[in-house]
Write an enzyme that holds these catalytic residues in place. Structure first.
Site, short mmCIF file in Angstrom:
data_model
loop_
_atom_site.label_atom_id
_atom_site.label_comp_id
_atom_site.label_asym_id
_atom_site.label_seq_id
_atom_site.Cartn_x
_atom_site.Cartn_y
_atom_site.Cartn_z
N LYS A 53 41.29 -36.86 82.64
CA LYS A 53 40.03 -36.47 82.02
C LYS A 53 39.30 -37.72 81.49
O LYS A 53 38.08 -37.86 81.65
CB LYS A 53 40.28 -35.47 80.88
CG LYS A 53 40.71 -34.09 81.41
CD LYS A 53 41.21 -33.14 80.33
CE LYS A 53 41.63 -31.81 80.94
NZ LYS A 53 42.14 -30.85 79.94
N GLN A 97 44.18 -31.16 73.67
CA GLN A 97 44.91 -30.73 74.87
C GLN A 97 45.98 -29.71 74.50
O GLN A 97 46.76 -29.90 73.58
CB GLN A 97 45.54 -31.97 75.56
CG GLN A 97 46.23 -31.67 76.88
CD GLN A 97 45.29 -31.19 77.99
OE1 GLN A 97 44.09 -31.48 78.00
NE2 GLN A 97 45.83 -30.42 78.92
N ASP A 120 35.80 -26.80 75.07
CA ASP A 120 36.71 -25.86 75.75
C ASP A 120 36.25 -24.42 75.55
O ASP A 120 36.85 -23.51 76.12
CB ASP A 120 38.13 -26.00 75.17
CG ASP A 120 38.96 -27.02 75.94
OD1 ASP A 120 38.91 -26.99 77.18
OD2 ASP A 120 39.62 -27.85 75.30
N1 GUN Z 1 45.64 -27.24 78.98
C1 GUN Z 1 45.53 -26.75 80.24
N2 GUN Z 1 44.22 -26.55 80.56
C2 GUN Z 1 43.50 -26.91 79.48
C3 GUN Z 1 42.10 -26.90 79.20
O1 GUN Z 1 41.25 -26.53 80.02
N3 GUN Z 1 41.75 -27.36 77.96
C4 GUN Z 1 42.67 -27.74 77.03
N4 GUN Z 1 42.22 -28.16 75.84
N5 GUN Z 1 43.98 -27.75 77.26
C5 GUN Z 1 44.39 -27.34 78.48
#
Ligand code: GUN
Length: 289
Positions: A53, A97, A120
């Protein structure tokens, strides 16, 4: 007749190109879009996801602030960090995350994020907007799936859609987004009876289990001409695999997403798009009407 592979890398690149252009426009307004990433502990998959990311942010001109914390980080310390990031004017988006270590309260932490920095879409405020069809910041994986439907001109209106997942990150928000597109949506989960029958009658199947010992979507579980979206990721003999028996399902379906190269790149691309949106919100450039 063999179906078409949905190329998530190509679609993600088209989203990234748009984000790159819009980011350079924002920079002309003296806004430097910035994403703060928060990673707690050393879960290898999460570490890789966060690195990917950050790299993607760099590629489109979005700045990042990296917060890598030990697994011993407390709830109180997390609250303090989130409060700091909420009030930091240079930070437009906050990514915590998931999953977090068990001793941390995931809901309390994601709920503490300012809704305008919630890239998110996991705060109660943004979940409420999503279920009212008014969301601006939508969870990345579900909105990435909608982007794939749009790119391939897959119309959802009147279609029977089955989602095999009921998580806050995927199944529940995707339910709302597909309903908004006028699909008839069924959410399946571990207690669903006759899962195979549900999948078999669906025009669109989205599966997000990520554990092949529990669930594999095989050719006999999909109808001719179905659209199959695979969000699952797991390791099998050292290889990244999804929930779908791709080689056989594509012989029957109209469209299938591969793993890797399907939904995964879209999740990252939509995170970039959401960060850009959050940066625009900070200047009052966005409306949900
Ligand atoms: N863990 C797996 N997918 C995601 C996501 O889209 N956002 C976040 N914050 N954690 C994740």
């Amino acid at each position: 007749m063999t179906g078409q592979k949905i190329d998530g890398i190509a679609v993600a690149n088209s989203v990234k190109d748009r984000v790159r252009i819009a980011t350079s426009e924002l920079r002309k307004e003296n806004i430097e879009p910035c994403l703060a990433t928060v990673l707690v502990g050393d879960n290898p998959a999460s570490t890789t996801y966060v690195k990917n990311k950050q790299k993607a942010c760099f590629e489109v001109g979005i700045a990042t602030k990296d917060h890598k914390l030990p697994a011993s980080f407390s709830q109180q310390e997390m609250n303090t960090l989130i409060d700091l990031l909420n009030s930091d004017k240079a930070v437009h988006g906050i990514l915590v995350q998931l999953p977090l270590p068990d001793k941390l309260d995931e809901f309390a932490i994601t709920s503490r994020i300012s809704p305008i920095k919630d890239i998110d879409g996991l705060t109660p405020f943004n979940i409420g907007l999503l279920s009212s069809g008014r969301a601006i910041l939508k969870p990345c994986t579900p909105s990435g799936i909608i982007e794939l439907f749009d790119y391939y001109k897959i119309d959802l209106a009147g279609k029977d859609a089955v989602i095999v997942n009921r998580s806050n990150l995927v199944g529940k928000p995707l339910y709302n987004l597909m309903l908004e597109r006028n699909a008839t949506v069924t959410t399946c989960h571990s207690k669903t009876q006759n899962l195979k029958e549900h999948c078999k009658r669906a025009d669109i199947v989205v599966t997000a289990i990520g554990d092949r010992s529990k669930f594999v979507l095989t050719e006999d579980m999909v109808k001719d001409g179905a659209v199959v979206i695979d969000v699952g990721t797991a390791r099998l003999d050292g290889k990244l695999v999804g929930d779908v028996d791709y080689e056989n399902v594509i012989k029957k379906a109209a469209y299938v997403t591969p793993v890797p190269g399907g939904v995964g790149p879209m999740t990252v691309a939509m995170l970039l798009k959401n960060t850009l949106t959050a940066a625009s919100i900070s200047k009052g450039f966005v409306s949900n009407r």
